[in-house]
Design a protein around this motif. Structure first.
Motif, PDB file in Angstrom:
ATOM      1  N   ALA A 245      -9.099   3.625   6.801  1.00  0.00           N
ATOM      2  CA  ALA A 245      -7.802   3.242   6.258  1.00  0.00           C
ATOM      3  C   ALA A 245      -7.384   4.135   5.103  1.00  0.00           C
ATOM      4  O   ALA A 245      -6.238   4.087   4.666  1.00  0.00           O
TER       5      ALA A 245
ATOM      6  N   GLU B  27     -10.986  -9.477   0.090  1.00  0.00           N
ATOM      7  CA  GLU B  27     -10.528  -8.094   0.076  1.00  0.00           C
ATOM      8  C   GLU B  27     -11.607  -7.165  -0.467  1.00  0.00           C
ATOM      9  O   GLU B  27     -11.744  -6.028   0.002  1.00  0.00           O
TER      10      GLU B  27
ATOM     11  N   LEU C 236      -4.275  -4.829   7.243  1.00  0.00           N
ATOM     12  CA  LEU C 236      -4.562  -5.129   5.844  1.00  0.00           C
ATOM     13  C   LEU C 236      -3.320  -5.655   5.137  1.00  0.00           C
ATOM     14  O   LEU C 236      -3.400  -6.551   4.299  1.00  0.00           O
ATOM     15  N   GLN C 237      -2.179  -5.124   5.499  1.00  0.00           N
ATOM     16  CA  GLN C 237      -0.926  -5.601   4.917  1.00  0.00           C
ATOM     17  C   GLN C 237      -0.596  -7.009   5.395  1.00  0.00           C
ATOM     18  O   GLN C 237      -0.017  -7.803   4.659  1.00  0.00           O
TER      19      GLN C 237
ATOM     20  N   PRO D 114      -0.362   6.715   3.242  1.00  0.00           N
ATOM     21  CA  PRO D 114      -1.584   7.524   3.163  1.00  0.00           C
ATOM     22  C   PRO D 114      -1.339   9.011   3.254  1.00  0.00           C
ATOM     23  O   PRO D 114      -2.244   9.792   2.982  1.00  0.00           O
TER      24      PRO D 114
ATOM     25  N   PHE E 273       0.818  -1.199   0.000  1.00  0.00           N
ATOM     26  CA  PHE E 273       0.000   0.000   0.000  1.00  0.00           C
ATOM     27  C   PHE E 273       0.852   1.249   0.000  1.00  0.00           C
ATOM     28  O   PHE E 273       1.933   1.273   0.579  1.00  0.00           O
TER      29      PHE E 273
ATOM     30  N   VAL F 209      -4.168  -0.095   9.058  1.00  0.00           N
ATOM     31  CA  VAL F 209      -3.547  -0.322   7.747  1.00  0.00           C
ATOM     32  C   VAL F 209      -2.618  -1.530   7.806  1.00  0.00           C
ATOM     33  O   VAL F 209      -2.570  -2.347   6.885  1.00  0.00           O
TER      34      VAL F 209
ATOM     35  N   ALA G 189       1.964   3.878  -5.095  1.00  0.00           N
ATOM     36  CA  ALA G 189       2.330   2.805  -4.164  1.00  0.00           C
ATOM     37  C   ALA G 189       3.738   2.306  -4.445  1.00  0.00           C
ATOM     38  O   ALA G 189       4.526   2.066  -3.534  1.00  0.00           O
TER      39      ALA G 189
ATOM     40  N   HIS H 167      -7.498   5.530  -0.789  1.00  0.00           N
ATOM     41  CA  HIS H 167      -6.577   4.852  -1.694  1.00  0.00           C
ATOM     42  C   HIS H 167      -6.454   3.376  -1.354  1.00  0.00           C
ATOM     43  O   HIS H 167      -6.397   2.523  -2.237  1.00  0.00           O
ATOM     44  N   VAL H 168      -6.438   3.050  -0.055  1.00  0.00           N
ATOM     45  CA  VAL H 168      -6.363   1.659   0.363  1.00  0.00           C
ATOM     46  C   VAL H 168      -7.631   0.924  -0.045  1.00  0.00           C
ATOM     47  O   VAL H 168      -7.589  -0.198  -0.566  1.00  0.00           O
TER      48      VAL H 168
ATOM     49  N   ASP I 117       1.555   4.792   8.583  1.00  0.00           N
ATOM     50  CA  ASP I 117       0.555   3.730   8.657  1.00  0.00           C
ATOM     51  C   ASP I 117       0.064   3.551  10.090  1.00  0.00           C
ATOM     52  O   ASP I 117       0.855   3.541  11.038  1.00  0.00           O
TER      53      ASP I 117
END
Length: 288
Positions: free
Chosen positions: A160, A176, A140-141, A6, A3, A137, A29, A163-164, A133
């Motif tokens: 989040a 997802e 999610l990673q 942000p 990602f 976030v 990214a 963009h994420v 982050d």
């Protein structure tokens, strides 16, 4: 999945246009992920800093306690909850791990048990690492959204980022895409209070919005204390984030074991928490 930061200038520029384009997002990214640590720190300074006292470094052996599920050592390091060092230490960040706080490490490890204790003790749910982050976030990673990610939302984590969400929506993974739908909604994953419902026994009680049903802007929810599952309109839900004084449950640590105490109502839970505060000022979860 990788990602973008942000708070990078590239992403903020795209969001200011109102529309997010996948190719540009992926390029941004890639730019961020290719940066070395010094460049990431410089980029993150473009955004708002968050977290504990930067002079308090999280020792490596304390961060490793999350991996071992060693909450006792963590709590001993925090010390007396009434001391000035306590708040700084609970949000301390590890310089050798991209300034990750304990909540970030919990997110990486999927350790929701220690994360609950940290949040109950007042840890910042939106603490940021060097790249900007938050723990949400990081879940999610690390593919830990179903454990620590949902927990963060219940405790009031900020979104989040669009963009994420856009990257998740473009994924080939159904899970997802489901997560993206939840994060894009107003109340998805949040702890909420029921209001204005035709069933008076529901009003004033809390639930967790497990799933967003976008066709009618409804939510599939689980009532917090009765565990009843319902579908409710967004008009009948009001956010009521968990807080240390209104957690809805209480995690205790006694004799080397963590247990989760459930209550028949939020009022009963709040009275229990207040009784601890009125006693020695230290929650049982901090006793090792």
């Amino acid at each position: 999945m990788l990602f973008p930061n942000p708070f990078s200038m590239e992403i903020r520029g795209l969001e200011s246009q109102g529309d997010l384009f996948d190719s540009e997002l992926l390029e941004a990214a890639s730019i961020y992920q290719d940066c070395d640590q010094a460049e990431r720190v410089a980029i993150s300074e473009d955004g708002e800093s968050s977290g504990g006292d930067p002079s308090v470094d999280l020792p490596s052996h304390i961060g490793q306690c999350v991996e071992r599920n060693d909450v006792a050592t963590i709590l001993r390091w925090f010390g007396d909850r009434t001391s000035p060092e306590f708040k700084a230490r609970i949000n301390a960040r590890a310089s050798d791990r991209d300034n990750a706080a304990l909540l970030h490490i919990c997110a990486e490890e999927g350790n929701a048990d220690i994360a609950r204790v940290l949040l109950q003790l007042g840890a910042d749910v939106d603490v940021m690492d060097s790249g900007g982050d938050t723990p949400l976030v990081r879940t999610l990673q690390a593919v830990a959204f179903e454990t620590c990610g949902r927990l963060a939302l219940e405790w009031g984590a900020t979104t989040a980022g669009r963009h994420v969400v856009a990257l998740l929506e473009g994924s080939e993974s159904e899970r997802e895409v489901f997560t993206a739908t939840l994060l894009r909604s107003e109340l998805g994953g949040r702890r909420c209070e029921v209001v204005g419902h035709g069933r008076s026994d529901l009003n004033g009680n809390t639930c967790v919005a497990d799933e967003h049903l976008p066709e009618k802007d409804e939510y599939r929810v689980t009532m917090e204390h009765s565990r009843e599952e319902l579908v409710l309109s967004h008009e009948n839900l009001k956010r009521r984030d968990r807080t240390p004084r209104d957690p809805g449950y209480f995690v205790e640590f006694n004799e080397g074991a963590m247990t989760r105490r459930e209550f028949a109502s939020n009022e009963e839970c709040q009275a229990f928490v207040a009784s601890i505060a009125a006693g020695d000022g230290v929650a049982r979860a901090t006793q090792a």
